[in-house]
Design an enzyme around this catalytic site. Structure first.
Site, short mmCIF file in Angstrom:
data_model
loop_
_atom_site.label_atom_id
_atom_site.label_comp_id
_atom_site.label_asym_id
_atom_site.label_seq_id
_atom_site.Cartn_x
_atom_site.Cartn_y
_atom_site.Cartn_z
N CYS A 22 25.00 57.70 73.67
CA CYS A 22 23.76 57.97 74.84
C CYS A 22 22.49 58.10 74.35
CB CYS A 22 24.57 58.71 75.66
SG CYS A 22 23.93 58.63 77.33
N HIS B 264 30.49 57.28 76.61
CA HIS B 264 30.93 58.66 76.60
C HIS B 264 32.50 58.35 76.49
CE1 HIS B 264 27.24 60.90 76.75
NE2 HIS B 264 26.98 60.31 77.98
#
Length: 483
Positions: free
Chosen positions: A325, A425
């Site tokens: 991310c 994630h």
């Protein structure tokens, strides 16, 4: 109208979150329609809800334990620390502003509390049982007048309260007595009983203490939960992970605004990891830049402290570099941010062929994807995204095939020379992928391949709930709740 059971703690880290998770599964297994609730949570470990907003990872896990799809109703207020005594305020899954701690307490808290209690009323109306998690301690003298996560919630919900203490830390009887003495008489009446958590040893030796508490307060000890080795995510687990140099030396940059560090728990279990904060510490075979609540500020922190140069030097010497991310965004060539940090054009680390532009709309979705990175090419994985950046890459890491169950075809992430980055994630919670990734690097070092034993969050919830149920007076709780 359903019933309400609340778990409060004598301190932060007493084990409230996981105890609620276990109770959610225990009562779900008994056939009750159960949902979790926490009025306000402060956490950087968040996850997507069915509505598309984000909630705390703890309530996400508790929803799974209840066999429910995670909803913003389970965690109406989420505070995401940004540093310098400020937090982003997320209400019903959507960011509504950034405030200082003082301004939040004086101007926003009461309004949001009233709205959160309406949500709690709806949950009680629609379900047999709401299991509520408290926050920190209910009796911090400097905070009690502003507390919207403990006894005010219990009073509103007419909840029976279980007070849990971490006996592994020591001083648990004193912490229970201190908490009870600082509660008002009305609040003490709400307490059903006590639970001693994370105990190692012979519970019969605690009997004099139990007798003292029952004599003084008329409240029983409802359970002594043993210390359990488990693989369930804990909100404060980053502070508890030891620095471990495994056969592969995996290092994770402990950013000032690190978020979603539960992403890396499988690496702890499979190999061990080493969190680092200084340039001179960076010597790993694998270097991971995690997610960040403030991507550009953390990138500049690494640059100013020599960590960026140390990563580049380690990479030249053969280290494999991964970004998740915000870490992926940092590893690209350029970030354009007029939203989060308002720094405009910022040069990236440059190990990935990607460019990121921040937008005001946050994406919070469950994802399925097919990996394009060579050693795991074609492998299907699952995860979730929580991001404001949009990235373009010449060599994507994966193709997203499903967003919240809807079919799509969307490249994401990037592949570089001995490096990759992804918005997924939870990528390492795909054990087949993690095994492939680690064994690719182990082979380079001449190490034997490892096999990561099959594991699922469902199995771990069941195992943990079974231990709690065996050491808990569930029948008494059912009687107190008139269920």
């Amino acid at each position: 109208m359903g019933k309400a059971l609340m778990v409060q703690g004598t301190s932060s880290g007493a084990g409230k979150s996981l105890l609620v998770t276990a109770l959610c599964r225990i009562f779900s297994n008994l056939g009750y329609d159960v949902v979790p609730f926490k009025s306000q949570n402060m956490s950087l470990n968040s996850a997507p809800s069915i509505e598309g907003g984000e909630i705390s990872r703890a309530q996400y896990l508790q929803a799974i334990a209840c066999r429910k799809r995670p909803s913003v109703k389970f965690n109406p207020i989420l505070l995401k620390p940004e540093g310098k005594m400020r937090s982003q305020v997320v209400f019903m899954g959507k960011p509504i502003g950034s405030v200082s701690a003082k301004d939040y307490m004086l101007s926003r808290k009461e309004e949001l509390f009233k709205k959160a209690m309406k949500v709690l009323d709806e949950l009680k109306e629609g379900h047999d049982l709401v299991i509520i998690e408290g926050a920190g301690s209910p009796v911090e003298i400097n905070l009690k007048d502003y507390d919207i996560a403990n006894m005010r919630v219990a009073k509103h919900a007419d909840a029976k309260v279980i007070l849990v203490t971490d006996i592994d830390r020591g001083g648990s009887f004193a912490s229970i007595v201190g908490t009870m003495e600082l509660l008002s008489e009305e609040e003490r009446e709400l307490v059903m009983g006590f639970v001693f958590n994370k105990f190692r040893g012979d519970a019969s030796l605690l009997r004099p203490g139990f007798d003292y508490l029952e004599k003084r307060y008329g409240k029983p000890t409802l359970g002594v939960v043993p210390y359990v080795e488990h693989r369930l995510p804990e909100e404060d687990s980053l502070a508890e992970f030891p620095k471990v140099k495994g056969e592969l030396h995996i290092q994770i940059i402990k950013l000032p605004h690190i978020s979603n560090f539960t992403d890396f728990e499988p690496l702890h279990w499979a190999n061990g990891v080493d969190y680092v904060t200084k340039a001179e510490e960076i010597t790993g075979d694998v270097i991971i830049i995690p997610g960040s609540k403030n991507t550009v500020e953390d990138l500049l922190w690494m640059r100013e402290n020599g960590i960026e140069d140390a990563i580049l030097q380690a990479h030249r010497e053969g280290a494999f570099v991964v970004g998740i991310c915000g870490g992926f965004q940092m590893l690209g060539r350029e970030i354009i941010d007029e939203v989060e940090s308002k720094r405009g054009n910022v040069k990236g680390i440059g190990l990935l062929p990607a460019k990121t532009v921040f937008t005001r709309k946050k994406r919070t979705n469950h994802l399925k994807a097919n990996v394009l990175w060579g050693p795991a090419g074609g492998m299907g994985v699952e995860g979730y995204e929580i991001r404001m950046g949009r990235s373009l890459s010449e060599r994507p890491f994966s193709v997203i095939t499903s967003v919240n169950g809807a079919k799509t075809f969307e490249p994401e992430g990037a592949i570089g020379e001995r490096a990759f980055g992804t918005y997924l994630h939870g990528i390492f919670h795909n054990f087949a992928f993690t095994e492939r990734f680690l064994n690719f690097l182990r082979a380079e070092k001449g190490l034997e391949p490892l096999s990561i034993e099959g594991w699922s969050i469902e199995e771990e919830i069941e195992r943990f709930a079974r231990v709690v149920g065996e050491n808990f007076d569930v029948e008494r709780i059912l009687g107190e709740l008139s269920l």
